[in-house]
Write a protein that holds these residues in place. Sequence first.
Motif, PDB file in Angstrom:
ATOM      1  N   LEU A  60       0.818  -1.213   0.000  1.00 30.73           N
ATOM      2  CA  LEU A  60       0.000   0.000   0.000  1.00 30.73           C
ATOM      3  C   LEU A  60       0.848   1.258   0.000  1.00 30.73           C
ATOM      4  CD1 LEU A  60      -2.826  -0.947   2.538  1.00 30.73           C
ATOM      5  CD2 LEU A  60      -2.835  -1.155   0.045  1.00 30.73           C
ATOM      6  N   SER A  61       2.048   1.165   0.570  1.00 29.49           N
ATOM      7  CA  SER A  61       2.909   2.337   0.695  1.00 29.49           C
ATOM      8  C   SER A  61       4.084   2.263  -0.274  1.00 29.49           C
ATOM      9  CB  SER A  61       3.434   2.436   2.133  1.00 29.49           C
ATOM     10  OG  SER A  61       4.317   3.524   2.279  1.00 29.49           O
ATOM     11  N   PHE A  62       4.236   3.313  -1.070  1.00 29.57           N
ATOM     12  CA  PHE A  62       5.341   3.408  -2.019  1.00 29.57           C
ATOM     13  C   PHE A  62       6.069   4.724  -1.790  1.00 29.57           C
ATOM     14  CE2 PHE A  62       2.626   0.257  -3.808  1.00 29.57           C
ATOM     15  CZ  PHE A  62       3.444  -0.578  -4.561  1.00 29.57           C
ATOM     16  N   LYS A  63       7.365   4.646  -1.551  1.00 27.23           N
ATOM     17  CA  LYS A  63       8.143   5.847  -1.248  1.00 27.23           C
ATOM     18  C   LYS A  63       8.357   6.675  -2.515  1.00 27.23           C
ATOM     19  CE  LYS A  63      11.385   5.720   1.824  1.00 27.23           C
ATOM     20  NZ  LYS A  63      12.650   5.485   2.564  1.00 27.23           N
ATOM     21  N   ALA A  64       8.143   7.991  -2.401  1.00 26.11           N
ATOM     22  CA  ALA A  64       8.351   8.890  -3.537  1.00 26.11           C
ATOM     23  C   ALA A  64       9.843   9.043  -3.820  1.00 26.11           C
ATOM     24  CB  ALA A  64       7.736  10.252  -3.231  1.00 26.11           C
ATOM     25  N   ASP A  65      10.194   9.161  -5.097  1.00 31.52           N
ATOM     26  CA  ASP A  65      11.585   9.402  -5.483  1.00 31.52           C
ATOM     27  C   ASP A  65      11.613  10.420  -6.620  1.00 31.52           C
ATOM     28  OD1 ASP A  65      10.806   7.976  -7.704  1.00 31.52           O
ATOM     29  OD2 ASP A  65      11.968   6.181  -7.223  1.00 31.52           O
ATOM     30  N   HIS A  66      12.667  10.400  -7.424  1.00 30.89           N
ATOM     31  CA  HIS A  66      12.825  11.371  -8.502  1.00 30.89           C
ATOM     32  C   HIS A  66      11.801  11.197  -9.625  1.00 30.89           C
ATOM     33  CE1 HIS A  66      14.901   7.708  -9.791  1.00 30.89           C
ATOM     34  NE2 HIS A  66      14.664   8.112 -11.032  1.00 30.89           N
ATOM     35  N   ARG A  67      11.200  10.037  -9.696  1.00 34.12           N
ATOM     36  CA  ARG A  67      10.281   9.730 -10.787  1.00 34.12           C
ATOM     37  C   ARG A  67       8.909  10.393 -10.566  1.00 34.12           C
ATOM     38  NH1 ARG A  67       9.265   3.661 -13.224  1.00 34.12           N
ATOM     39  NH2 ARG A  67       7.290   4.069 -14.287  1.00 34.12           N
ATOM     40  N   ILE A  71       0.215   7.351 -10.163  1.00 36.17           N
ATOM     41  CA  ILE A  71      -0.385   6.551  -9.093  1.00 36.17           C
ATOM     42  C   ILE A  71       0.675   6.389  -8.009  1.00 36.17           C
ATOM     43  CG2 ILE A  71      -1.536   4.386  -8.506  1.00 36.17           C
ATOM     44  CD1 ILE A  71      -2.170   4.024 -11.455  1.00 36.17           C
ATOM     45  N   THR A  72       0.409   6.909  -6.832  1.00 32.86           N
ATOM     46  CA  THR A  72       1.452   6.972  -5.803  1.00 32.86           C
ATOM     47  C   THR A  72       1.229   6.051  -4.610  1.00 32.86           C
ATOM     48  OG1 THR A  72       0.299   8.835  -4.755  1.00 32.86           O
ATOM     49  CG2 THR A  72       1.999   9.360  -6.399  1.00 32.86           C
ATOM     50  N   SER A  73       0.129   5.315  -4.595  1.00 35.55           N
ATOM     51  CA  SER A  73      -0.125   4.415  -3.473  1.00 35.55           C
ATOM     52  C   SER A  73      -0.794   3.139  -3.954  1.00 35.55           C
ATOM     53  CB  SER A  73      -1.025   5.083  -2.433  1.00 35.55           C
ATOM     54  OG  SER A  73      -2.355   5.188  -2.906  1.00 35.55           O
ATOM     55  N   GLY A  74      -0.682   2.122  -3.125  1.00 34.61           N
ATOM     56  CA  GLY A  74      -1.319   0.856  -3.457  1.00 34.61           C
ATOM     57  C   GLY A  74      -2.829   0.967  -3.495  1.00 34.61           C
ATOM     58  N   GLU A  75      -3.392   1.813  -2.637  1.00 37.32           N
ATOM     59  CA  GLU A  75      -4.846   1.987  -2.651  1.00 37.32           C
ATOM     60  C   GLU A  75      -5.309   2.595  -3.966  1.00 37.32           C
ATOM     61  OE1 GLU A  75      -8.439   4.252  -0.207  1.00 37.32           O
ATOM     62  OE2 GLU A  75      -6.497   3.936   0.759  1.00 37.32           O
ATOM     63  N   GLN A  76      -4.564   3.581  -4.468  1.00 40.65           N
ATOM     64  CA  GLN A  76      -4.896   4.173  -5.767  1.00 40.65           C
ATOM     65  C   GLN A  76      -4.779   3.131  -6.874  1.00 40.65           C
ATOM     66  OE1 GLN A  76      -2.054   7.540  -5.603  1.00 40.65           O
ATOM     67  NE2 GLN A  76      -3.801   8.848  -6.014  1.00 40.65           N
ATOM     68  N   LEU A  77      -3.741   2.312  -6.782  1.00 39.35           N
ATOM     69  CA  LEU A  77      -3.555   1.248  -7.781  1.00 39.35           C
ATOM     70  C   LEU A  77      -4.734   0.282  -7.753  1.00 39.35           C
ATOM     71  CD1 LEU A  77      -1.918  -0.358  -9.861  1.00 39.35           C
ATOM     72  CD2 LEU A  77      -0.708  -1.438  -7.942  1.00 39.35           C
ATOM     73  N   ILE A  78      -5.127  -0.132  -6.563  1.00 36.63           N
ATOM     74  CA  ILE A  78      -6.247  -1.056  -6.421  1.00 36.63           C
ATOM     75  C   ILE A  78      -7.520  -0.452  -7.014  1.00 36.63           C
ATOM     76  CG2 ILE A  78      -7.793  -2.135  -4.733  1.00 36.63           C
ATOM     77  CD1 ILE A  78      -5.272  -2.555  -2.966  1.00 36.63           C
ATOM     78  N   PHE A  93      -0.749  -6.474   0.640  1.00 34.51           N
ATOM     79  CA  PHE A  93       0.322  -7.036   1.468  1.00 34.51           C
ATOM     80  C   PHE A  93       1.055  -5.861   2.103  1.00 34.51           C
ATOM     81  CE2 PHE A  93       4.582  -9.482   1.299  1.00 34.51           C
ATOM     82  CZ  PHE A  93       4.356 -10.044   2.548  1.00 34.51           C
ATOM     83  N   SER A  94       0.721  -5.534   3.361  1.00 31.47           N
ATOM     84  CA  SER A  94       1.172  -4.268   3.930  1.00 31.47           C
ATOM     85  C   SER A  94       1.425  -4.364   5.430  1.00 31.47           C
ATOM     86  CB  SER A  94       0.109  -3.192   3.659  1.00 31.47           C
ATOM     87  OG  SER A  94       0.378  -2.000   4.341  1.00 31.47           O
ATOM     88  N   ILE A  95       2.221  -3.414   5.947  1.00 37.07           N
ATOM     89  CA  ILE A  95       2.435  -3.338   7.392  1.00 37.07           C
ATOM     90  C   ILE A  95       1.274  -2.604   8.065  1.00 37.07           C
ATOM     91  CG2 ILE A  95       4.946  -3.384   7.198  1.00 37.07           C
ATOM     92  CD1 ILE A  95       4.911  -0.352   7.713  1.00 37.07           C
ATOM     93  N   ASP A  96       0.443  -1.952   7.287  1.00 33.12           N
ATOM     94  CA  ASP A  96      -0.681  -1.176   7.819  1.00 33.12           C
ATOM     95  C   ASP A  96      -1.734  -2.134   8.385  1.00 33.12           C
ATOM     96  OD1 ASP A  96      -2.779   0.551   8.356  1.00 33.12           O
ATOM     97  OD2 ASP A  96      -2.404   1.786   6.591  1.00 33.12           O
ATOM     98  N   ASP A  97      -1.958  -2.052   9.692  1.00 29.67           N
ATOM     99  CA  ASP A  97      -2.932  -2.946  10.322  1.00 29.67           C
ATOM    100  C   ASP A  97      -4.137  -2.192  10.887  1.00 29.67           C
ATOM    101  OD1 ASP A  97      -1.762  -1.667  12.433  1.00 29.67           O
ATOM    102  OD2 ASP A  97      -1.129  -3.490  13.491  1.00 29.67           O
ATOM    103  N   ARG A  98      -4.392  -0.982  10.366  1.00 30.60           N
ATOM    104  CA  ARG A  98      -5.530  -0.205  10.846  1.00 30.60           C
ATOM    105  C   ARG A  98      -6.847  -0.785  10.328  1.00 30.60           C
ATOM    106  NH1 ARG A  98      -4.102   5.636   8.805  1.00 30.60           N
ATOM    107  NH2 ARG A  98      -3.323   4.376   7.068  1.00 30.60           N
TER     108      ARG A  98
END
Length: 222
Positions: A60-67, A71-78, A93-98
């Motif tokens: 779900l979490s993708f770190k921003a870089d130079h690119r 689509i910047t998150s797994g939720e947006q991708l889904i 598949f994520s560490i987010d358990d909320r």
Amino acid sequence: MFSKILVADDIDLNNIATEKAVSELNISSAEYVKYCDDALLRLKKAQIENVPFQLLITDLSFKADHRDAKITSGEQLISEVRKQFPLLKIIAFSIDDRPHKIKKLLHDYGIEGYVVKHRNTSSELKKAIETVWGGKEKYISPSVEHALQDKTTSEIDDYDIQLLTQLSLGIPQENMEAKFKELNITPNSKSTIEKRISKLKDYFHANNTIHLVAIAKDMGLV
């Protein structure tokens, strides 16, 4: 068993668990991408070539870089995948358990599985893939399954989460109208916002907004 899957995760270390599960399940083709945009393009290409993917596993979490990413998150991708490939199976598949986040993905996007990352997740991911392949039920990590049964937050919606999030970021209640207008969140009138925050205080028995934010954080809502 699935014969072709796509994995979207920008941390190589996380893919060790995925690769182990894939190997043990004898999945013949597994492709890996580090950007959500690339995942969507790969899905489109496979569809055009008439060799579509059967399962998407995404963080779900993708770190921003130079690119420059659209689509910047797994939720947006889904969300995009559900619009363009409604029959594709999806496991988050994520560490987010909320609980609120998991409920949203399960109910709003209809994902087939949610696996919480921890130290030895390959066996759990393997079980999730097998369960989703069976098609009779969804897979949810045992560590969060009980939390999803909790009815405490059943009346809390996305608008409430937005309010709590902005309050937790330090936006004062008197500035919330302007902030919501800036973020294109509606309704954004002062009276509506005041009534909703008052409702949240009553709902969680909070003495003030600081107490309300503290409760929301403790419950994993923000």
